[in-house]
Design a protein around this motif. Structure first.
Motif, PDB file in Angstrom:
ATOM      1  N   GLU A 199      12.115   8.689  -0.847  1.00 43.96           N
ATOM      2  CA  GLU A 199      10.853   8.794  -1.561  1.00 43.96           C
ATOM      3  C   GLU A 199       9.712   8.919  -0.559  1.00 43.96           C
ATOM      4  O   GLU A 199       9.812   8.496   0.591  1.00 43.96           O
ATOM      5  CB  GLU A 199      10.630   7.565  -2.451  1.00 43.96           C
ATOM      6  CG  GLU A 199      11.492   7.532  -3.691  1.00 43.96           C
ATOM      7  CD  GLU A 199      11.099   6.399  -4.607  1.00 43.96           C
ATOM      8  OE1 GLU A 199      11.158   6.586  -5.834  1.00 43.96           O
ATOM      9  OE2 GLU A 199      10.743   5.317  -4.104  1.00 43.96           O
ATOM     10  N   ASP A 237       5.455   8.269  -0.148  1.00 42.18           N
ATOM     11  CA  ASP A 237       4.205   7.703  -0.660  1.00 42.18           C
ATOM     12  C   ASP A 237       3.049   8.574  -0.163  1.00 42.18           C
ATOM     13  O   ASP A 237       2.755   8.589   1.045  1.00 42.18           O
ATOM     14  CB  ASP A 237       4.017   6.270  -0.154  1.00 42.18           C
ATOM     15  CG  ASP A 237       4.673   5.253  -1.056  1.00 42.18           C
ATOM     16  OD1 ASP A 237       5.269   5.668  -2.058  1.00 42.18           O
ATOM     17  OD2 ASP A 237       4.609   4.048  -0.755  1.00 42.18           O
ATOM     18  N   ARG A 275      -1.862   4.970  -2.956  1.00 44.19           N
ATOM     19  CA  ARG A 275      -0.458   5.324  -2.769  1.00 44.19           C
ATOM     20  C   ARG A 275       0.129   5.828  -4.087  1.00 44.19           C
ATOM     21  O   ARG A 275      -0.075   5.238  -5.148  1.00 44.19           O
ATOM     22  CB  ARG A 275       0.336   4.131  -2.247  1.00 44.19           C
ATOM     23  CG  ARG A 275      -0.064   3.703  -0.857  1.00 44.19           C
ATOM     24  CD  ARG A 275       0.728   2.502  -0.379  1.00 44.19           C
ATOM     25  NE  ARG A 275       2.080   2.884   0.021  1.00 44.19           N
ATOM     26  CZ  ARG A 275       2.630   2.537   1.183  1.00 44.19           C
ATOM     27  NH1 ARG A 275       1.945   1.828   2.065  1.00 44.19           N
ATOM     28  NH2 ARG A 275       3.857   2.880   1.460  1.00 44.19           N
ATOM     29  N   LYS A 315       3.880   7.494  -5.385  1.00 48.21           N
ATOM     30  CA  LYS A 315       5.258   7.843  -5.022  1.00 48.21           C
ATOM     31  C   LYS A 315       5.651   9.188  -5.609  1.00 48.21           C
ATOM     32  O   LYS A 315       5.387   9.465  -6.784  1.00 48.21           O
ATOM     33  CB  LYS A 315       6.233   6.763  -5.516  1.00 48.21           C
ATOM     34  CG  LYS A 315       6.206   5.496  -4.699  1.00 48.21           C
ATOM     35  CD  LYS A 315       7.385   4.598  -5.038  1.00 48.21           C
ATOM     36  CE  LYS A 315       7.348   3.337  -4.184  1.00 48.21           C
ATOM     37  NZ  LYS A 315       7.489   3.654  -2.755  1.00 48.21           N
TER      38      LYS A 315
END
Length: 602
Positions: free
Chosen positions: A263, A265, A276, A278
């Motif tokens: 992932e 951010d 932030r 994701k």
């Protein structure tokens, strides 16, 4: 007695406020000693060399002999002195994409607007400061389509008080690019002819940090080509957190960027820090930049880094894509893993499900700190971007029905500074003259079947809203509370966008689609901003001399032969010593500086 109680209560409230402030300070990143800005000097030597970024050999317009060019790393507040040494055999210029150039409009690097080009065998110095910007930027030639041939690189501006500095351990620059095996001059000649029918040149490949493999069976037998030339490799240490600064330096292509099983951010959009967010995949169009944090928290192995060319955004479905592998890859290698190719698979989810020739959803891009966005505009400018055939059956870009025609010998800034003009030829596409500081809205309608990433020079803008085909802007639904601020945003196919900026920067500022073929086709506008304030500034003498030295590639006249220009940066003995090849500060000899000196001398 009442007064005593009142003072006690006030004391208690003050103590609580101090404790709250102390808690905020302790939770914030440790603030380093105040940074003292420095002067950073760089030498960018432009010359042609045969390179094979993907195994296919071609002549590349290099910066210091490499593609991509060197990454310039500076700190917010620094002064940059950048020596552009032109040995390309043709004129050039350099644009520092995303910088405001407040008070130094003549260093924005746009021939025909803010300068005359730098002649061959000449050194020109760009000298400016970055007082109030940090983040991920890049530099590239703004002369014809030279950056498509290789004249580009990254600029990273560090922030001593980066709010995320405790959230990552290392930084990595990732440059994405489409890549052409023919020189841009050949491609432009074909594109701006009836034979192309308005279809942009299709790239031959995509690159990550200047590398990829190519199927040499697609190459003509007369061309030198090596299969499996090699992919870029990024080394991760298990447990470390990496800030990836991703830049799309393409001529034509947008990408979907990802790392298998990791992932990301998202924390920065073109110099603006964001909350932030994701994501699995990052949609990134031409000239856009993002920072993402990736944690090396998987089992020790190798993983594919992917930058999928969005080939279905190139043309309509009736145009086939030939001899192109759109799945561009690099390798993420964990320390301790073997050196075999990864066997990982990409994320299964589709980033936009049904329609991905657009930017990331702006509702997911939120500024880290709320800004004071002006509640309304003083002026609204409506622009319509389209393409039509001209009288010679050549497909041209138009803004409000007008194709931009560059006046290479008499840039707009010269007309404002030296001729006091306030009226310009219609084909200069000056759609705004702002004599006072104003809040400006630009509403752009895209009447074309392709998407257009538009870039505004000298500013960032708030993206108040955008829409796809079949929708219309509704001012009552635009976001003026927490919009993202950036300098390059995509207008969807047959869609629209509304952006807002403050016109408070004296200068001539381009607003154009950053698909390079569309720039060459004339999809360019200009804004003249605070001209009276601009006239109070004093441009440097060597900048003025460029218009005396520059040959004009846009007319049929053969340029006169030019004398070699002695390097014009020898203002003191230290610089002279450095040009002769001796780096006094590091007590070592630099052969490249010495060779550059000789090239400019003879």
């Amino acid at each position: 007695m009442i007064l005593s109680k009142s003072l006690s209560l006030r004391t208690i409230l003050c103590i609580l406020a101090l404790l709250n402030s102390l808690a905020f300070i302790l939770a914030s990143p440790i603030r380093k000693d105040a940074y003292v800005p420095e002067t950073k000097t760089f030498y960018l030597h432009l010359y042609k060399a045969k390179l094979s970024p993907d195994g296919f050999e071609r002549v590349v317009w290099t910066v210091n002999g490499t593609y991509t060019g060197p990454t310039l790393v500076v700190t917010k507040g620094d002064r940059l002195i950048i020596h552009v040494i032109n040995n390309l055999g043709e004129p050039t210029s350099m644009h520092f994409h995303g910088f405001f150039q407040r008070g130094t409009n003549w260093y924005d690097g746009v021939p025909g607007q803010t300068q005359c080009p730098i002649p061959n065998n000449t050194t020109f110095i760009y000298n400016f400061t970055i007082p109030d910007q940090s983040g991920t930027f890049w530099y590239h030639s703004h002369y014809l389509a030279q950056y498509v041939d290789g004249v580009l690189g990254a600029i990273i501006v560090k922030d001593p008080n980066d709010p995320y500095q405790n959230d990552y351990d290392e930084e990595i620059v990732v440059l994405l690019s489409d890549w052409y095996h023919n020189e841009s001059s050949t491609l432009i000649s074909y594109y701006l002819s009836p034979a192309s029918e308005g279809k942009e040149p299709q790239p031959d490949n995509g690159l990550i940090n200047g590398r990829n493999n190519y199927n040499c069976e697609w190459a003509h037998a007369s061309h030198k080509c090596i299969d499996k030339a090699g992919l870029s490799k990024f080394n991760f240490v298990p447990g470390k957190r990496y800030r990836l600064r991703v830049i799309n330096t393409s001529a034509f292509s947008n990408f979907i960027f990802s790392i298998d099983e990791h992932e990301m951010d998202l924390i920065e959009v073109e110099g603006m820090m964001t909350k932030r967010h994701k994501i699995h995949r990052l949609i990134i169009n031409v000239a856009q930049r993002y920072s993402v944090i990736v944690t090396a928290d998987k089992l020790i192995s190798n993983f594919w880094m992917r930058a999928d060319l969005q080939a279905d955004c190139f043309y309509d479905s009736s145009t086939p894509i030939v001899n192109l592998n759109p799945y561009v890859k690099a390798i993420v290698h964990y320390e301790g893993a073997n050196h075999l190719d990864p066997t990982t698979k990409g994320w299964a989810d589709n980033p936009n499900h049904r329609y991905h020739c657009i930017d990331l959803n702006v509702s997911n891009l939120k500024p880290l700190f709320l800004e004071n966005v002006p509640a309304k505009a003083d002026q609204i400018i409506y622009l319509n971007a389209s393409f039509e055939n001209d009288d010679f059956n050549i497909n041209r870009g138009l803004i409000n029905g007008s194709t931009y025609v560059v006046d290479i010998y008499n840039p707009t800034i010269n007309q404002v500074l030296f001729e006091n003009k306030n009226s310009f030829s219609l084909n200069q596409n000056i759609f705004g003259q702002f004599n006072t500081s104003e809040v400006i809205d630009i509403v752009v309608y895209n009447d074309d079947v392709g998407e257009h990433p538009f870039h505004l020079h000298g500013h960032t803008f708030w993206v108040l809203g955008s829409g796809i085909v079949g929708t219309e802007p509704d001012y009552s639904k635009l976001n003026i509370f927490d919009p993202i601020r950036r300098d390059t945003a995509t207008i969807p196919t047959k869609g629209w966008i509304v952006i807002r900026f403050v016109a408070d920067n004296p200068g001539i500022w381009a607003f154009h689609c950053h698909i390079e073929w569309h720039v060459e086709a004339g999809l360019v506008a200009q804004f003249v901003e605070l001209p009276n304030e601009l006239r109070k500034l004093k441009p440097p003498t060597d900048w003025k001399q460029l218009c005396i030295k520059s040959p004009n590639p846009y007319n049929g006249l053969k340029p006169q032969s030019e004398p070699k220009i002695f390097i014009n940066d020898m203002r003191n003995n230290d610089i002279l010593i450095k040009n002769l090849g001796w780096n006094w500060g590091e007590m070592k000899f630099n052969l490249n500086y010495f060779l550059v000196y000789l090239l400019n001398l003879f």
